[in-house]
Motif scaffolding. Structure first.
Motif, mmCIF file in Angstrom:
data_model
loop_
_atom_site.group_PDB
_atom_site.id
_atom_site.type_symbol
_atom_site.label_atom_id
_atom_site.label_comp_id
_atom_site.label_asym_id
_atom_site.label_seq_id
_atom_site.Cartn_x
_atom_site.Cartn_y
_atom_site.Cartn_z
ATOM 1 N N TYR A 57 -11.886 -4.822 -12.092
ATOM 2 C CA TYR A 57 -12.941 -5.756 -11.684
ATOM 3 C C TYR A 57 -13.734 -5.127 -10.550
ATOM 4 C CZ TYR A 57 -9.823 -7.205 -7.827
ATOM 5 O OH TYR A 57 -9.005 -7.221 -6.725
ATOM 6 N N HIS A 58 -14.975 -5.598 -10.379
ATOM 7 C CA HIS A 58 -15.877 -5.046 -9.363
ATOM 8 C C HIS A 58 -16.495 -6.214 -8.595
ATOM 9 C CE1 HIS A 58 -18.742 -2.184 -7.590
ATOM 10 N NE2 HIS A 58 -19.644 -3.140 -7.735
ATOM 11 N N VAL A 59 -16.366 -6.211 -7.260
ATOM 12 C CA VAL A 59 -16.894 -7.294 -6.426
ATOM 13 C C VAL A 59 -17.454 -6.703 -5.140
ATOM 14 C CG1 VAL A 59 -15.324 -9.086 -7.287
ATOM 15 C CG2 VAL A 59 -14.639 -7.663 -5.328
ATOM 16 N N GLU A 60 -18.258 -7.533 -4.450
ATOM 17 C CA GLU A 60 -18.674 -7.210 -3.087
ATOM 18 C C GLU A 60 -17.729 -7.960 -2.157
ATOM 19 O OE1 GLU A 60 -22.746 -7.007 -0.390
ATOM 20 O OE2 GLU A 60 -22.497 -8.661 -1.800
ATOM 21 N N LYS A 61 -17.059 -7.243 -1.240
ATOM 22 C CA LYS A 61 -16.039 -7.881 -0.407
ATOM 23 C C LYS A 61 -16.110 -7.363 1.022
ATOM 24 C CE LYS A 61 -11.071 -8.585 0.138
ATOM 25 N NZ LYS A 61 -11.366 -9.619 1.129
ATOM 26 N N ALA A 62 -15.841 -8.275 1.956
ATOM 27 C CA ALA A 62 -15.804 -7.941 3.375
ATOM 28 C C ALA A 62 -14.355 -7.826 3.840
ATOM 29 C CB ALA A 62 -16.538 -8.998 4.189
ATOM 30 N N PHE A 63 -14.131 -6.934 4.804
ATOM 31 C CA PHE A 63 -12.807 -6.753 5.418
ATOM 32 C C PHE A 63 -12.963 -6.769 6.940
ATOM 33 C CE2 PHE A 63 -12.538 -4.687 1.305
ATOM 34 C CZ PHE A 63 -11.297 -5.077 0.826
ATOM 35 N N TYR A 64 -11.908 -7.222 7.613
ATOM 36 C CA TYR A 64 -11.870 -7.120 9.068
ATOM 37 C C TYR A 64 -11.242 -5.781 9.456
ATOM 38 C CZ TYR A 64 -12.898 -12.122 9.350
ATOM 39 O OH TYR A 64 -13.486 -13.354 9.244
ATOM 40 N N ARG A 65 -11.934 -5.037 10.314
ATOM 41 C CA ARG A 65 -11.343 -3.819 10.865
ATOM 42 C C ARG A 65 -10.361 -4.199 11.982
ATOM 43 N NH1 ARG A 65 -16.972 -1.859 10.791
ATOM 44 N NH2 ARG A 65 -17.235 -0.263 9.175
ATOM 45 N N PRO A 66 -9.515 -3.268 12.397
ATOM 46 C CA PRO A 66 -8.567 -3.562 13.488
ATOM 47 C C PRO A 66 -9.258 -4.008 14.780
ATOM 48 C CG PRO A 66 -7.888 -1.578 12.339
ATOM 49 C CD PRO A 66 -9.221 -1.960 11.769
ATOM 50 N N ASP A 67 -10.499 -3.517 15.023
ATOM 51 C CA ASP A 67 -11.187 -3.891 16.256
ATOM 52 C C ASP A 67 -11.939 -5.208 16.134
ATOM 53 O OD1 ASP A 67 -13.252 -3.207 14.610
ATOM 54 O OD2 ASP A 67 -14.047 -1.592 15.883
ATOM 55 N N GLY A 68 -11.825 -5.891 14.981
ATOM 56 C CA GLY A 68 -12.457 -7.187 14.797
ATOM 57 C C GLY A 68 -13.819 -7.131 14.144
ATOM 58 N N THR A 69 -14.425 -5.939 14.016
ATOM 59 C CA THR A 69 -15.721 -5.842 13.345
ATOM 60 C C THR A 69 -15.532 -5.992 11.838
ATOM 61 O OG1 THR A 69 -15.539 -3.436 13.219
ATOM 62 C CG2 THR A 69 -16.657 -4.370 15.158
ATOM 63 N N VAL A 70 -16.662 -6.200 11.137
ATOM 64 C CA VAL A 70 -16.606 -6.474 9.703
ATOM 65 C C VAL A 70 -17.077 -5.257 8.927
ATOM 66 C CG1 VAL A 70 -17.478 -7.932 7.828
ATOM 67 C CG2 VAL A 70 -16.957 -8.940 10.066
ATOM 68 N N LEU A 71 -16.322 -4.904 7.907
ATOM 69 C CA LEU A 71 -16.671 -3.830 6.996
ATOM 70 C C LEU A 71 -17.030 -4.452 5.651
ATOM 71 C CD1 LEU A 71 -16.628 -0.779 6.011
ATOM 72 C CD2 LEU A 71 -14.226 -1.199 5.407
ATOM 73 N N GLY A 111 -0.480 4.891 8.586
ATOM 74 C CA GLY A 111 0.638 4.000 8.883
ATOM 75 C C GLY A 111 0.207 2.549 8.997
ATOM 76 N N ALA A 112 -0.990 2.334 9.536
ATOM 77 C CA ALA A 112 -1.479 0.962 9.673
ATOM 78 C C ALA A 112 -1.669 0.317 8.309
ATOM 79 C CB ALA A 112 -2.786 0.952 10.462
ATOM 80 N N PHE A 113 -2.050 1.123 7.312
ATOM 81 C CA PHE A 113 -2.238 0.574 5.971
ATOM 82 C C PHE A 113 -0.899 0.245 5.322
ATOM 83 C CE2 PHE A 113 -6.295 2.639 6.628
ATOM 84 C CZ PHE A 113 -7.200 1.776 6.018
ATOM 85 N N ARG A 114 0.064 1.143 5.514
ATOM 86 C CA ARG A 114 1.359 0.928 4.866
ATOM 87 C C ARG A 114 2.056 -0.314 5.406
ATOM 88 N NH1 ARG A 114 3.424 5.101 1.908
ATOM 89 N NH2 ARG A 114 2.265 7.076 1.934
ATOM 90 N N ALA A 115 1.687 -0.737 6.613
ATOM 91 C CA ALA A 115 2.334 -1.909 7.210
ATOM 92 C C ALA A 115 1.741 -3.219 6.705
ATOM 93 C CB ALA A 115 2.210 -1.840 8.737
ATOM 94 N N VAL A 138 0.848 -1.188 0.000
ATOM 95 C CA VAL A 138 0.000 0.000 0.000
ATOM 96 C C VAL A 138 0.886 1.242 0.000
ATOM 97 C CG1 VAL A 138 -1.774 1.289 1.239
ATOM 98 C CG2 VAL A 138 -1.835 -1.211 1.212
ATOM 99 N N LEU A 139 0.653 2.131 -0.953
ATOM 100 C CA LEU A 139 1.447 3.346 -1.074
ATOM 101 C C LEU A 139 0.736 4.559 -0.494
ATOM 102 C CD1 LEU A 139 2.728 2.806 -4.731
ATOM 103 C CD2 LEU A 139 3.860 2.164 -2.590
ATOM 104 N N GLN A 140 -0.575 4.624 -0.662
ATOM 105 C CA GLN A 140 -1.275 5.816 -0.204
ATOM 106 C C GLN A 140 -2.769 5.494 -0.045
ATOM 107 O OE1 GLN A 140 -0.547 9.197 -2.676
ATOM 108 N NE2 GLN A 140 -1.029 10.672 -1.075
ATOM 109 N N LYS A 196 -2.675 -8.568 -0.042
ATOM 110 C CA LYS A 196 -3.045 -9.977 0.036
ATOM 111 C C LYS A 196 -3.334 -10.437 1.470
ATOM 112 C CE LYS A 196 -0.616 -11.394 -4.174
ATOM 113 N NZ LYS A 196 0.415 -12.298 -4.766
ATOM 114 N N ASP A 197 -3.015 -9.569 2.453
ATOM 115 C CA ASP A 197 -3.337 -9.920 3.839
ATOM 116 C C ASP A 197 -4.808 -9.677 4.168
ATOM 117 O OD1 ASP A 197 -0.678 -10.528 4.223
ATOM 118 O OD2 ASP A 197 -0.172 -8.521 4.994
ATOM 119 N N TRP A 198 -5.512 -8.951 3.296
ATOM 120 C CA TRP A 198 -6.881 -8.556 3.605
ATOM 121 C C TRP A 198 -7.893 -9.601 3.120
ATOM 122 C CZ3 TRP A 198 -5.935 -2.867 1.777
ATOM 123 C CH2 TRP A 198 -5.293 -2.174 2.821
ATOM 124 N N THR A 199 -7.694 -10.815 3.540
ATOM 125 C CA THR A 199 -8.649 -11.887 3.196
ATOM 126 C C THR A 199 -9.758 -11.936 4.251
ATOM 127 O OG1 THR A 199 -7.364 -13.530 4.427
ATOM 128 C CG2 THR A 199 -6.869 -13.267 2.080
#
Length: 711
Positions: A225-239, A191-195, A175-177, A199-202
């Motif tokens: 490409y366009h998809v519907e995707k879920a991510f884990y936030r740092p606090d464990g909730t789902v985005l 900073g959390a994104f740059r770290a 991640v650059l920006q 591919k870690d965002w499964t």
């Protein structure tokens, strides 16, 4: 003086006011609150029209949702508040006097349509923003490495000011920006994104094609490409997001960066899940409703070979009585208690309970042992209903009738399975209730045929598919033909000729027996006139026509009979109306009054099937009858010689009693000469049966009369 009640337009205005006050604080608009209310008023009017329309139109709800986006109500909170207002106030202020439950269901469907329209419009707006950002990004290639182009300022403004999340990464996934919107969505700093690597965002709910599309993009094999995707936030909730990833190339066309655009759809997804739940679950009991049950059943029936299912269709016995006596609130509490008990019966894997509506429930089980398991499930349900339900200080006994269907997947459709279960349940109910029955294909076929005949009856009468056959009434003393009984038949296009036992009960259930009976009477009286005109005294002297219990209670019976006789020019003495004994058991004066009027006119009244209704013989004195038709069950033993002496004594006593009351005696079902002779000796007056002639056309009856007259 009291104020006049608000009109529909006033209530509509009140609804729009409430709506604007709820949504205005979370809307990005330069309008004042009153101006914003005027903007919402036509949308409120569209919702009212859709709510009260004869046919539901989801497009109206979608159009209102899209209009909210155009009005800059793009914050998810704005949609949530708008839907809450529709749910709470639309039926109250715009429902007028319509059925509340149906209006609430339609309001729920309108909310679903609004959410869909809002989502579609917001997605289109987002894609437009994405396209602008992509154009700016393409014009600003190298924005991360070198700030060479003058379009950097333009890209930076779009990048930082966009409402959607934007992230840029290299082709290795670093991640650059990221912009501020993306940081707020995830709840972390840049900073959390740059770290982290892309591919870690499964996520556990990632569709298999998500990372396949990603690999194709970074290899340069696709542009986006366009998809519907879920991510884990740092606090464990789902985005949850609508994610669009585009490939950025350098001036020579080589892949260089990947640009991710994310729209936060978490609130909308939760809302859709809530609306989906409300659309597929019963509001009273919380059980799955008919819609969800059909989806599940269709899925089970579409399963592969070897899958079996079992279904229990439950209907409460006497539930209407509880509603009528204790009120619908008590009935609802009873339904909730029954639902809880049924839910406790279906806890094994593959088992499901649903409420179809009213007091009808279904329980479904699946698996290779469904045949055995569905019997056990039905037994558990019957056992669960044994304990009384205490409501408003009363203990109510709960009874139910269950129809069971079991079979292999793929053999029948969901509608066919449910129809079979429904038919079987009513078979259990007609057998006394509080029991369960297994489906029987032959019984199903009979019930389906019965339903088909019932629906075809009205058109059959209009198309002239009925006809009449006549069976002679023969005098036992001299063998002469004294009259004929009119027997209606149905020439069905598919089933051929049907006897009255196949369709008269159906006509009585539907009320069609009144016009059908009137037609039979009219045709029979006209036939009696034709016999007299053509053959004089050589033809049958009297025509017998059956009356059903429904016809007896019809207020037009006497007048219809008089009109038919007068139009045909036939004397009342030429007509005999046959009424079954069971129809007159316990008859009061109001029921007997039309028969007395007809008897006073000269029409003979015959008591048909005498001896089967167990009526008090003393009641014969108060009945306006002139003929007893003895049921064939009393004379069957006389077909052989010698006859049963007990039957002889019974018939002899009935004949003696009838004659003492000045009643003639007719015997049905005479099939042998020995039987006819014995009845003559006992003093019976007339008889009919296959010994003399089967029912047939009027011409054959006259030929029989001529043979008797010349014999």
């Amino acid at each position: 003086m009291s104020a006049e009640p608000d009109g529909p337009e006033d209530r509509l205005r009140r609804f729009a006011t409430i709506w604007s006050r709820a949504v205005f604080p979370v809307t990005s608009t330069s309008l004042t609150r009153p101006e914003f209310e005027e903007l919402l008023l036509p949308l409120a009017r569209r919702l009212r029209v859709a709510l009260l329309a004869r046919a539901f139109d989801a497009e109206e709800g979608r159009a209102v949702g899209a209009a909210l986006v155009r009005a800059h109500c793009t914050d998810p909170e704005a949609l949530s508040r708008a839907l809450d207002c529709v749910e709470a106030y639309l039926v109250l202020y715009c429902g007028e006097d319509g059925p509340q439950e149906e209006l609430r269901l339609r309001s729920s469907r309108l909310q679903h349509a609004m959410a869909a329209g809002f989502a579609q419009a917001l997605r289109e707006r987002t894609l437009a923003e994405q396209e602008a950002i992509a154009r700016a990004a393409l014009q600003a290639q190298g924005v991360v490495a070198l700030a060479l182009h003058a379009s950097e300022a333009r890209f930076r403004a779009v990048f930082e000011g966009a409402a959607i999340g934007i992230g840029i990464a290299d082709l290795d996934g670093n991640v650059l920006q990221v912009n501020g919107a993306l940081q707020r969505m995830f709840g972390g700093g840049e900073g959390a994104f740059r770290a982290r690597n892309v591919k870690d965002w499964t996520h556990a709910e990632d569709a298999p094609q998500v990372w396949k599309l990603y690999d194709e993009l970074v290899r340069g094999e696709r542009e986006h490409y366009h998809v519907e995707k879920a991510f884990y936030r740092p606090d464990g909730t789902v985005l949850w997001t609508n994610l669009t990833v585009s490939l950025l190339r350098d001036a020579d066309g080589r892949p260089q960066y990947q640009l991710a655009l994310m729209e936060d759809t978490t609130e909308r997804r939760l809302l859709n899940l809530r609306l989906r739940y409300e659309a597929t679950h019963d509001a009273l009991t919380g059980l799955p409703n008919r819609t969800l049950f059909f989806e599940r059943l269709e899925k089970v029936l579409a399963a592969g070979e070897g899958q079996r299912f079992g279904l229990c269709y439950l209907d409460l016995d006497g539930f209407k009585t509880i509603n009528d006596s204790l009120g619908h609130a008590a009935g609802d509490r009873l339904l909730v208690e029954v639902a809880d008990r049924l839910q406790s019966c279906a806890t094994a894997p593959g088992e499901m309970v649903a409420r179809l509506g009213g007091d009808e429930f279904v329980a479904l089980t699946t698996g290779p042992n469904a045949r055995h398991e569905v019997d056990e499930l039905a037994a558990r349900i019957m056992n669960a209903l044994l304990a009384p339900v205490r409501i408003e200080g009363r203990e109510l006994t709960v009874r139910g009738s269950i129809g069971i269907v079991e079979g292999a997947a793929g053999e029948r459709s969901a509608a066919e399975v449910l129809r079979s279960a429904d038919i079987t349940m009513y078979r259990a109910k007609s057998a006394g209730g509080n029991r369960f029955e297994l489906a029987d294909p032959e019984a199903d076929a009979r019930a389906i045929t019965r339903h088909g005949l019932t629906t075809a009856l009205p058109a059959a009468l209009e198309r002239g598919e009925f006809f009449i056959e006549y069976q002679p009434l023969v005098h036992l003393g001299d063998g002469s033909v004294r009259g004929a009984e009119a027997l209606v038949r149905w020439l069905h296009p598919q089933h051929g000729i049907l006897g009255p036992d196949r369709f008269i009960p159906l006509a009585e259930d539907t009320g069609l027996i009144v016009p059908l009976g009137r037609w039979v009477l009219e045709q029979s009286v006209r036939q009696a006139r034709d016999w007299r005109e053509r053959y004089g005294d050589g033809g049958p002297l009297r025509i017998n026509v059956n009356l059903s219990p429904c016809q007896l209670t019809h207020p037009g019976l006497v007048q219809d009979t008089v009109d038919i006789l007068e139009r045909a020019g036939v004397a009342p003495q030429a007509l005999c109306l046959e009424v079954t004994e069971s129809a007159l058991i316990g008859a009061d004066d109001d029921l007997l009054k039309p028969l007395r009027r007809l008897a006073e006119m000269g029409v003979d009244i015959a008591l048909d099937d005498f001896g089967t209704g167990y009526s008090n013989l003393a009641n014969l004195r108060r009945l306006p009858v002139s003929v007893l038709k003895l049921d064939r069950s009393f004379t069957q033993s006389m077909q052989q010689f010698p006859a049963d002496p007990v039957d002889l004594k019974i018939v002899e006593g009935i004949v003696s009693l009838a004659h003492s009351l000045d009643l003639a005696v007719t015997v049905e079902g005479v099939e042998t000469g020995a039987q006819a002779e014995q009845l003559r000796i006992l003093g019976c007056d007339t008889a009919q049966g296959w010994y003399y002639a089967r029912p047939g056309p009027p011409e054959r009856l006259h030929q029989l009369a001529l043979v008797d007259a010349t014999g």
